[in-house]
Design a protein around this motif. Structure first.
Motif, mmCIF file in Angstrom:
data_model
loop_
_atom_site.group_PDB
_atom_site.id
_atom_site.type_symbol
_atom_site.label_atom_id
_atom_site.label_comp_id
_atom_site.label_asym_id
_atom_site.label_seq_id
_atom_site.Cartn_x
_atom_site.Cartn_y
_atom_site.Cartn_z
ATOM 1 N N GLY A 25 0.784 -1.226 0.000
ATOM 2 C CA GLY A 25 0.000 0.000 0.000
ATOM 3 C C GLY A 25 0.819 1.279 0.000
ATOM 4 O O GLY A 25 0.256 2.363 0.021
ATOM 5 N N LYS A 26 2.130 1.169 -0.032
ATOM 6 C CA LYS A 26 3.005 2.348 -0.018
ATOM 7 C C LYS A 26 3.234 2.850 -1.441
ATOM 8 O O LYS A 26 3.084 2.117 -2.424
ATOM 9 C CB LYS A 26 4.351 2.038 0.627
ATOM 10 C CG LYS A 26 4.256 1.543 2.056
ATOM 11 C CD LYS A 26 3.751 2.620 2.973
ATOM 12 C CE LYS A 26 3.733 2.134 4.409
ATOM 13 N NZ LYS A 26 3.010 3.024 5.295
ATOM 14 N N LEU A 41 13.509 -3.970 -6.521
ATOM 15 C CA LEU A 41 12.959 -4.260 -5.188
ATOM 16 C C LEU A 41 12.392 -5.668 -5.091
ATOM 17 O O LEU A 41 12.357 -6.253 -4.004
ATOM 18 C CB LEU A 41 11.879 -3.250 -4.823
ATOM 19 C CG LEU A 41 12.351 -2.003 -4.098
ATOM 20 C CD1 LEU A 41 11.204 -1.025 -3.932
ATOM 21 C CD2 LEU A 41 12.971 -2.325 -2.766
ATOM 22 N N SER A 42 11.960 -6.220 -6.198
ATOM 23 C CA SER A 42 11.401 -7.577 -6.160
ATOM 24 C C SER A 42 12.470 -8.616 -5.825
ATOM 25 O O SER A 42 12.154 -9.733 -5.440
ATOM 26 C CB SER A 42 10.720 -7.920 -7.489
ATOM 27 O OG SER A 42 11.664 -7.925 -8.540
ATOM 28 N N LYS A 52 10.810 -11.085 1.635
ATOM 29 C CA LYS A 52 10.750 -10.244 0.440
ATOM 30 C C LYS A 52 9.671 -9.185 0.648
ATOM 31 O O LYS A 52 8.723 -9.385 1.405
ATOM 32 C CB LYS A 52 10.410 -11.071 -0.800
ATOM 33 C CG LYS A 52 11.441 -12.117 -1.149
ATOM 34 C CD LYS A 52 12.592 -11.508 -1.857
ATOM 35 C CE LYS A 52 13.525 -12.611 -2.361
ATOM 36 N NZ LYS A 52 14.799 -12.114 -2.739
ATOM 37 N N TYR A 53 9.805 -8.061 -0.036
ATOM 38 C CA TYR A 53 8.785 -7.024 0.028
ATOM 39 C C TYR A 53 7.542 -7.463 -0.736
ATOM 40 O O TYR A 53 7.621 -8.210 -1.705
ATOM 41 C CB TYR A 53 9.313 -5.716 -0.560
ATOM 42 C CG TYR A 53 10.353 -5.055 0.299
ATOM 43 C CD1 TYR A 53 10.021 -4.466 1.505
ATOM 44 C CD2 TYR A 53 11.688 -5.020 -0.091
ATOM 45 C CE1 TYR A 53 10.971 -3.858 2.314
ATOM 46 C CE2 TYR A 53 12.654 -4.410 0.707
ATOM 47 C CZ TYR A 53 12.284 -3.839 1.906
ATOM 48 O OH TYR A 53 13.221 -3.248 2.695
ATOM 49 N N SER A 54 6.403 -6.972 -0.309
ATOM 50 C CA SER A 54 5.148 -7.223 -1.000
ATOM 51 C C SER A 54 5.208 -6.573 -2.381
ATOM 52 O O SER A 54 5.783 -5.501 -2.537
ATOM 53 C CB SER A 54 3.998 -6.602 -0.204
ATOM 54 O OG SER A 54 2.822 -6.558 -0.988
ATOM 55 N N PRO A 55 4.587 -7.183 -3.383
ATOM 56 C CA PRO A 55 4.525 -6.529 -4.701
ATOM 57 C C PRO A 55 3.407 -5.481 -4.762
ATOM 58 O O PRO A 55 3.227 -4.828 -5.772
ATOM 59 C CB PRO A 55 4.236 -7.690 -5.652
ATOM 60 C CG PRO A 55 3.505 -8.689 -4.812
ATOM 61 C CD PRO A 55 4.069 -8.548 -3.418
#
Length: 110
Positions: A25-26, A41-42, A52-55
């Motif tokens: 949501g960012k 970032l993926s 891992k960061y959310s897509p």
């Protein structure tokens, strides 16, 4: 090269995007024409969470003659939650030598 997410502090002095955030949501600001690019970032593992960061984040691109300044202005104006940027770019822009064409005021406090 070291890269990370540069964010501002809220009124309580806490980061608007914490190290525990999965970025869901960012809105992230990508400095146009500069590495690192947001698609990287993926591949990044959040060192604070080991995940891992959310897509599920939005990317906006800062374009202009001095794209780093544009990105910082966007961050300060609330158009994004963080800038994905190399650490040395922040150091360089914060130093702001005499005769610089960049907006030194934007980088104060970093």
């Amino acid at each position: 090269k070291a890269a990370g997410l540069l964010t501002l502090l809220d009124s309580d002095g806490k980061p608007k995007v914490t190290g525990l955030s999965d970025l869901s949501g960012k809105t992230l600001i990508d400095v146009g024409g500069w590495a690192p690019t947001s698609d990287g970032l993926s591949f990044v593992t959040n060192k604070c969470t080991g995940e891992k960061y959310s897509p599920d984040y939005e990317v906006v691109v800062a374009n202009g003659d001095i794209a780093n300044d544009v990105a910082m202005q966007m961050l300060r104006d609330g158009e994004g939650d963080a800038i994905f940027i190399y650490a040395d770019q922040v150091e360089e822009y914060s130093a702001c030598p005499a005769g610089s064409t960049r907006n030194c005021t934007l980088w104060e406090g970093f």
